[in-house]
Scaffold this motif. Structure first.
Motif, PDB file in Angstrom:
ATOM      1  N   VAL A   1       0.744  -1.282   0.012  1.00 29.22           N
ATOM      2  CA  VAL A   1      -0.027  -0.014  -0.036  1.00 29.22           C
ATOM      3  C   VAL A   1       0.658   1.263   0.079  1.00 29.22           C
ATOM      4  O   VAL A   1       0.552   2.217  -0.722  1.00 29.22           O
ATOM      5  CB  VAL A   1      -0.971  -0.211   1.319  1.00 29.22           C
ATOM      6  CG1 VAL A   1      -1.917   1.171   1.058  1.00 29.22           C
ATOM      7  CG2 VAL A   1      -1.791  -1.218   1.210  1.00 29.22           C
TER       8      VAL A   1
ATOM      9  N   PHE B   1      -8.618   1.754   3.522  1.00 22.49           N
ATOM     10  CA  PHE B   1      -7.526   2.475   2.649  1.00 22.49           C
ATOM     11  C   PHE B   1      -7.753   3.681   2.104  1.00 22.49           C
ATOM     12  O   PHE B   1      -6.923   4.222   1.191  1.00 22.49           O
ATOM     13  CB  PHE B   1      -6.601   1.408   2.056  1.00 22.49           C
ATOM     14  CG  PHE B   1      -5.769   0.366   2.893  1.00 22.49           C
ATOM     15  CD1 PHE B   1      -4.693   0.853   3.574  1.00 22.49           C
ATOM     16  CD2 PHE B   1      -6.447  -1.026   3.114  1.00 22.49           C
ATOM     17  CE1 PHE B   1      -4.264  -0.376   4.456  1.00 22.49           C
ATOM     18  CE2 PHE B   1      -6.023  -1.960   3.675  1.00 22.49           C
ATOM     19  CZ  PHE B   1      -4.639  -1.617   4.359  1.00 22.49           C
TER      20      PHE B   1
ATOM     21  N   ARG C   1      -6.213   4.161  -1.772  1.00 22.38           N
ATOM     22  CA  ARG C   1      -5.192   3.209  -1.666  1.00 22.38           C
ATOM     23  C   ARG C   1      -5.533   1.814  -1.679  1.00 22.38           C
ATOM     24  O   ARG C   1      -4.907   0.850  -1.770  1.00 22.38           O
ATOM     25  CB  ARG C   1      -4.273   3.363  -0.670  1.00 22.38           C
ATOM     26  CG  ARG C   1      -3.540   4.796  -0.746  1.00 22.38           C
ATOM     27  CD  ARG C   1      -2.428   4.916   0.458  1.00 22.38           C
ATOM     28  NE  ARG C   1      -1.781   6.188   0.299  1.00 22.38           N
ATOM     29  CZ  ARG C   1      -0.598   6.297  -0.399  1.00 22.38           C
ATOM     30  NH1 ARG C   1      -0.076   5.422  -0.936  1.00 22.38           N
ATOM     31  NH2 ARG C   1       0.018   7.469  -0.471  1.00 22.38           N
TER      32      ARG C   1
ATOM     33  N   HIS D   1      -4.101  -2.271  -2.459  1.00 27.15           N
ATOM     34  CA  HIS D   1      -4.541  -3.303  -1.446  1.00 27.15           C
ATOM     35  C   HIS D   1      -5.059  -4.303  -2.190  1.00 27.15           C
ATOM     36  O   HIS D   1      -5.176  -5.370  -1.917  1.00 27.15           O
ATOM     37  CB  HIS D   1      -5.288  -2.624  -0.232  1.00 27.15           C
ATOM     38  CG  HIS D   1      -5.531  -3.585   0.529  1.00 27.15           C
ATOM     39  ND1 HIS D   1      -6.869  -4.070   1.079  1.00 27.15           N
ATOM     40  CD2 HIS D   1      -4.846  -4.683   1.275  1.00 27.15           C
ATOM     41  CE1 HIS D   1      -6.915  -5.053   2.005  1.00 27.15           C
ATOM     42  NE2 HIS D   1      -5.746  -5.307   2.163  1.00 27.15           N
TER      43      HIS D   1
END
Length: 510
Positions: free
Chosen positions: A223, A338, A341, A345
């Motif tokens: 990540v 996340f 992001r 992931h």
């Protein structure tokens, strides 16, 4: 007399040949195949290059190949293969082409050495090329071995990263199967470490950590580019030995010992510990557990969570390419952890993420731009993941709302605990004010700074101070922002008489 002259000439030739071989060996030691080919081209005036089995240059010549030169080299390669000769020399169109095979030991398909030169060819060219094949064979084989090792390292790194992806997404059985071909074996109990440092030294840190962290899995974080992810056995004491200089250049967050199937939980814990480590002189911290809201509420939260997520859990994809319920749940869990992001992931395209989020919003009837809806989704997902059993039949005839759950007295005590670090007497009041205003404004930096009449940099500094006090990450995901919003909402809903005086300033209209 003539015999002495011939002997002298032969001796000079042998010396010159020995010097040429030494020059080629020096060139190979300096840079491998390329410098040897350049030396040959300069020594003979020929266009010298290597051809692979596909009859394309395996090592480009120092000058572009013309059509006539390329055609002559291809013809020489064909004749060498068809007639199984040790070398081939062809004269055509004012050019001479000599082709020789390199030694392909250890099963490697070695390339061919080709030299094309205008006629008449230098008389020493065939002998020079023959001597060069020995030097080039060794240097090419060394380079070929290094390339294979590099590809193996890339493949292993990719496999290890894939195992981490599977663990973080809850696919423990698949992760174990893939990890079975590698070492070390995945332990039943693990501690997760998140190590933050300059991206340029990540490769070096992986090597250093591998030497000192016995039995650990160490991979670049999928990540964040400035993070390393380390999975260490969790059945013993936490890791105490770090490479020299690591703690001086990096920050280290450590999780509690968790079962392998809860690697994602361990990752979130280590991430929060990392936020605390940034404010410490020793630059490392272990996760300090707080009571979990889902467990604090108890079985009633399971009833609410099942009803909240029911539209996704019962969803059926209309087309083969559409996401099913499992993919939507995994996407929702990744996104609340996340945000943007989640593409890294989940290893999906941002358009795919956007389409899935649109579907999730439509199914649940929520607006994921609102922090309130994000927090509700995060709590529901965490409740389902914790496998909290619902109350026995008949104990809860009406379906509770989230606000009703947050009104429970034990939730009020939990909420006070969440804010206690930022409301301590020695903490400036502006810290709690900034945090609560930020939460009420959907965790948006710009509007919060404007509402408080401060700069965005001052705003970030105050939130960073909140991170250090709470020992939780707020500005980077996975973040504690959802728990903090739920805690603030619980304080807003509570009766004033139930809220201690030093928390009264936090309450307001959400």
């Amino acid at each position: 007399m003539h015999g002495d002259l011939r002997a002298d000439t032969a001796a000079v030739g042998r010396i010159r040949r020995a010097d040429d071989v030494l020059d080629m060996q020096r060139a190979a030691r300096k840079g491998g195949t390329g410098p040897v080919l350049r030396w040959l081209a300069g020594r003979t005036g020929a266009t010298v290059f290597l051809m692979n089995s596909a009859r394309t240059p395996a090592h480009p010549p120092h000058a572009p190949l013309g059509d006539a030169e390329r055609g002559l080299a291809l013809r020489g390669a064909r004749e060498l293969a068809e007639r199984r000769l040790g070398s081939v020399a062809i004269d055509q169109d004012g050019l001479t082409c000599i082709v020789l095979p390199l030694d392909g030991s250890r099963g490697a398909a070695a390339p061919l050495l080709a030299a094309v030169v205008p006629r008449p060819a230098p008389p020493e060219l065939p002998l020079l090329l023959a001597d060069a094949t020995s030097v080039l064979s060794l240097s090419w084989l060394a380079e070929h071995t290094r390339r294979k090792q590099h590809r193996l390292r890339i493949a292993e790194a990719g496999t290890r990263e894939a195992v981490m992806h599977l663990l973080l997404n809850g696919h423990t059985s698949a992760a174990r199967q893939i990890a079975g071909a590698l070492r070390p074996a995945l332990p039943a109990m693990v501690r997760v470490y998140v190590i933050e440092g300059p991206p340029r030294v990540r490769g070096q840190l992986v090597g250093e950590l591998t030497d000192v962290a016995e039995g650990a899995w160490i991979v670049p974080c999928p990540v964040y580019a400035d993070h390393l992810f380390m999975l260490a056995p969790g059945d013993g004491a936490p890791a105490q030995v770090w490479p020299p200089g690591l703690a001086a250049a990096c920050w280290i967050g450590e999780s509690s010992a968790v079962p392998l199937r809860e690697t994602a939980t361990g990752y979130a814990q280590a991430f929060h510990a990392l936020a605390a480590a940034r404010g410490r002189p020793e630059r490392q911290a272990s996760f300090v557990a707080n009571p979990d809201l889902a467990l604090t509420i108890g079985p009633a939260t399971a009833t609410w969570a099942q009803a909240f997520l029911s539209p996704i859990r019962t969803h059926r994809a209309r087309r083969a390419q559409d996401p099913d319920s499992a993919e939507l749940l995994a996407t929702a869990a990744s996104w609340v952890s996340f945000h943007s992001r989640a593409t890294a992931h989940l290893n999906i395209h941002r358009n795919t993420l956007s389409a899935r989020l649109t579907c999730i919003q439509e199914l649940l009837g929520v607006d994921l731009h609102r922090l309130a809806d994000q927090a509700a989704l995060a709590l529901a997902l965490r409740t389902i993941a914790a496998e909290i059993p619902p109350p026995p039949e008949g104990d809860g005839e009406t379906l509770p709302t989230l606000d009703e759950l947050l009104l429970l007295p034990r939730v009020g005590l939990w909420a006070q605990q969440q804010f206690r670090p930022v409301t301590a007497p020695d903490v400036p009041a502006c810290i709690a004010e900034t945090l609560t205003t930020w939460l009420r404004l959907d965790a948006r930096i710009g509007p919060t700074a404007a509402a408080l009449s401060i700069s965005t940099s001052a705003m970030r500094k105050r939130l960073t101070r909140s991170e250090a006090l709470l020992k939780r990450s707020l500005l980077r995901s996975p973040s504690a922002v959802h728990d903090q919003w739920l805690a603030l909402r619980a304080l807003d809903l509570a009766e004033p008489s139930e809220v201690p005086r030093h928390f009264a300033g936090l309450s307001g209209s959400a």
